[in-house]
Design an enzyme around this catalytic site. Sequence first.
Site, mmCIF file in Angstrom:
data_model
loop_
_atom_site.group_PDB
_atom_site.id
_atom_site.type_symbol
_atom_site.label_atom_id
_atom_site.label_comp_id
_atom_site.label_asym_id
_atom_site.label_seq_id
_atom_site.Cartn_x
_atom_site.Cartn_y
_atom_site.Cartn_z
ATOM 1 N N ASP A 99 8.867 9.704 3.990
ATOM 2 C CA ASP A 99 7.845 8.657 3.960
ATOM 3 C C ASP A 99 6.488 9.350 3.754
ATOM 4 O O ASP A 99 6.163 10.300 4.480
ATOM 5 C CB ASP A 99 7.841 7.938 5.316
ATOM 6 N N ASP A 201 3.867 4.732 1.244
ATOM 7 C CA ASP A 201 3.327 3.702 2.138
ATOM 8 C C ASP A 201 2.130 2.987 1.511
ATOM 9 O O ASP A 201 1.183 3.632 1.059
ATOM 10 C CB ASP A 201 2.888 4.405 3.424
ATOM 11 N N GLU A 256 5.899 0.980 -1.560
ATOM 12 C CA GLU A 256 5.748 -0.207 -0.717
ATOM 13 C C GLU A 256 4.539 -0.962 -1.232
ATOM 14 O O GLU A 256 3.422 -0.453 -1.216
ATOM 15 C CB GLU A 256 5.530 0.162 0.751
ATOM 16 N N HIS A 330 10.964 -1.756 9.786
ATOM 17 C CA HIS A 330 10.317 -1.527 11.084
ATOM 18 C C HIS A 330 9.063 -2.376 11.285
ATOM 19 O O HIS A 330 8.459 -2.335 12.348
ATOM 20 C CB HIS A 330 9.946 -0.048 11.177
ATOM 21 N N ASP A 331 8.698 -3.118 10.217
ATOM 22 C CA ASP A 331 7.506 -3.979 10.316
ATOM 23 C C ASP A 331 7.885 -5.446 10.447
ATOM 24 O O ASP A 331 7.000 -6.303 10.539
ATOM 25 C CB ASP A 331 6.645 -3.849 9.043
HETATM 26 O O1 TEU Z 1 3.002 -1.286 6.308
HETATM 27 C C1 TEU Z 1 1.940 -2.001 5.717
HETATM 28 C C2 TEU Z 1 2.210 -3.418 5.812
HETATM 29 O O2 TEU Z 1 2.132 -4.132 4.818
HETATM 30 C C3 TEU Z 1 2.624 -3.988 7.123
HETATM 31 O O3 TEU Z 1 2.248 -3.122 8.169
HETATM 32 C C4 TEU Z 1 1.846 -5.298 7.281
HETATM 33 O O4 TEU Z 1 0.627 -5.158 6.589
HETATM 34 C C5 TEU Z 1 1.504 -5.511 8.728
HETATM 35 O O5 TEU Z 1 2.701 -5.649 9.418
HETATM 36 C C6 TEU Z 1 0.624 -6.754 8.817
HETATM 37 O O6 TEU Z 1 1.430 -7.884 8.644
HETATM 38 C C7 TEU Z 1 2.943 0.123 6.183
HETATM 39 C C8 TEU Z 1 3.920 0.683 7.208
HETATM 40 O O7 TEU Z 1 5.235 0.196 6.903
HETATM 41 C C9 TEU Z 1 3.466 0.208 8.573
HETATM 42 O O8 TEU Z 1 4.409 0.579 9.576
HETATM 43 C C10 TEU Z 1 2.110 0.842 8.861
HETATM 44 O O9 TEU Z 1 1.630 0.348 10.084
HETATM 45 C C11 TEU Z 1 1.111 0.486 7.751
HETATM 46 O O10 TEU Z 1 1.629 0.628 6.431
HETATM 47 C C12 TEU Z 1 -0.101 1.418 7.823
HETATM 48 O O11 TEU Z 1 0.326 2.717 7.475
#
Ligand code: TEU
Length: 559
Positions: A99, A201, A256, A330-331
């Site tokens: 990542d 990311d 992403e 994970h989000d």
């Molecule tokens: O995620 C970005 C992202 O689009 C999500 O975090 C979303 O914006 C957020 O949940 C608000 O709804 C990436 C990673 O996957 C995330 O874990 C990180 O927190 C983020 O970027 C910042 O690096």
Amino acid sequence: NQPKDWWRNSAVYQVYPKSFNDTTRSGTGDIRGLTEKIDYIKGLGIDIVWLQPVYVSPQNDNGYDVADYYNIDPAYGTMEDLDELVSELKKRNMHLMLDIVVNHSSTEHRWFQEAKSSRDNPYRNYYIWKDPAEDGGPPNNWQSKFGGPAWQFEEETQQYYLTLFDKTQADLNWENEKVRQEVVDLLTFWAKKGVSGFRMDVINLISKNPEFPDDDGSIAPGDGRRFYTDGPRVHEYIKELNENVFSTYHLVTVGEMSSTTLEQCIQYSNPEQQEFSMTFNFHHLKVDYPNGQKWELKPYDFEELKKILTDWQAGMQQGGGWNALFWNNHDQPRALSRFTDDDEYRNESAKLLATTLHGLQGTPYIYQGEEIGMPNPKWNDMTEFRDIESLNMYEILLQRGKTPDEAAHIVHVRSRDNSRLPMLWDDSDQAGFTTGTPWIKIDERYPFINAQSQVKDPNSIYHHYRKLIEMRKSIPVFVDGRYMRLDEGHPQVYAYARTNDEQTLVVISNFSKETVKFELPNKFTKNLMKNASAELLLGNTDEVPEFSQIIMLQPYGSY
Ligand code: TEU
């Protein structure tokens, strides 16, 4: 020595290392813990393991705040552990995807510590600094994705710096060619160590509108995303990375793409563009957001879900793009709880979601725990949460006038922590995840939801995934079949076909608790698939209709 585009019939397993497997009693997972479990992952038929950030980090955003791109955080282990993981994977003809978080770095990174020290420091322009507005406030009204303003004031040099995410995640200035060179260098370092690919990311946020204009609130007050999403130079920057690293080392890459468009994703992932191998987009995971607002609730819109999946299948196919297919990460809260029945019909629902996704065109991603039917946790109170976004939003929801119970309920449903509880390995103490104190609670259902029992049971969710991946590798239509939707707005069923003229795959998914009758369009001829070599995944219909397809009936409601 892989055939070109080998990843088009691969499957990827996503590992959130903090919650995967702890071998040091720290209460957080580590790299050696992953190496211990490679054969469990291999058992699914997985080709690529996506390991989420294990670099040096203060862990304000669980590693997405990187303080050193070249070293492993001691909490996760050592560089030797990483090297061992790479070689153990390669022994099994598996691949490691790291990542890469380069839209921003941690404010503890030495670049930022230098940059903030003075306006003429050589690292100053590694980040985005602006003078205060007339009123002394932030340069514009953009809001951070984690709540609050997207700008932080730095006292020493009296300027604001941009933070689209947490205030400890400072956006890097990609206009600065030194920053772009730093990224090429760090990608090359990991490529030389035998890493086979990268997940990038929020990579479509790296090019900001140089005017940094106020947002007029057309999406939401101060949203700002229009001015940094799929920005003016984003494709130029990515092509530069492809030319200097991705193509040099024949890497598999996935971008992403936050809030992106279909047209953009075609450009990002069409091989002729020489940018990424594939892209994640999130439109299908916003069908339960009222007016696109994550922190309000509504039941999900089934027809909108099917329409988005259809538009992206047809659009990317037509445009020559390639989807990274996923329900979970994970989000996101667990799809099992979000779109189906995670209780009475948990087993059937998990298989339903798996088949529905794996029959589509693209490269499927399995997020740890998905393959054993892990649901959202049962939350008790806000002290159980760890995610910075969830904790910030709870306070903001109170400020917006929600009662503590209302705010807590919204966080319980929406929180990223829903998918961050430790992996459930077996029915031993603490699910076999740790013998220390876990950093976040462990789902108390581990005595009957765990990997050990899933591997043992040939009819488990785990083996359902294994069969799907096996079919993807042995039946070409999974990879090259043209998509067509078969259900016209059916209230409970999502049905589609994939055909490459020799074969037609049909997936009929019943997202409801009732048995449904679904008549296939009569153009489907009635002769049984000749090469029914693959283990067919059949519903429990009392007769198998004779079709020239592999038919996967998933009317879980009728089990
Ligand atoms: O995620 C970005 C992202 O689009 C999500 O975090 C979303 O914006 C957020 O949940 C608000 O709804 C990436 C990673 O996957 C995330 O874990 C990180 O927190 C983020 O970027 C910042 O690096």
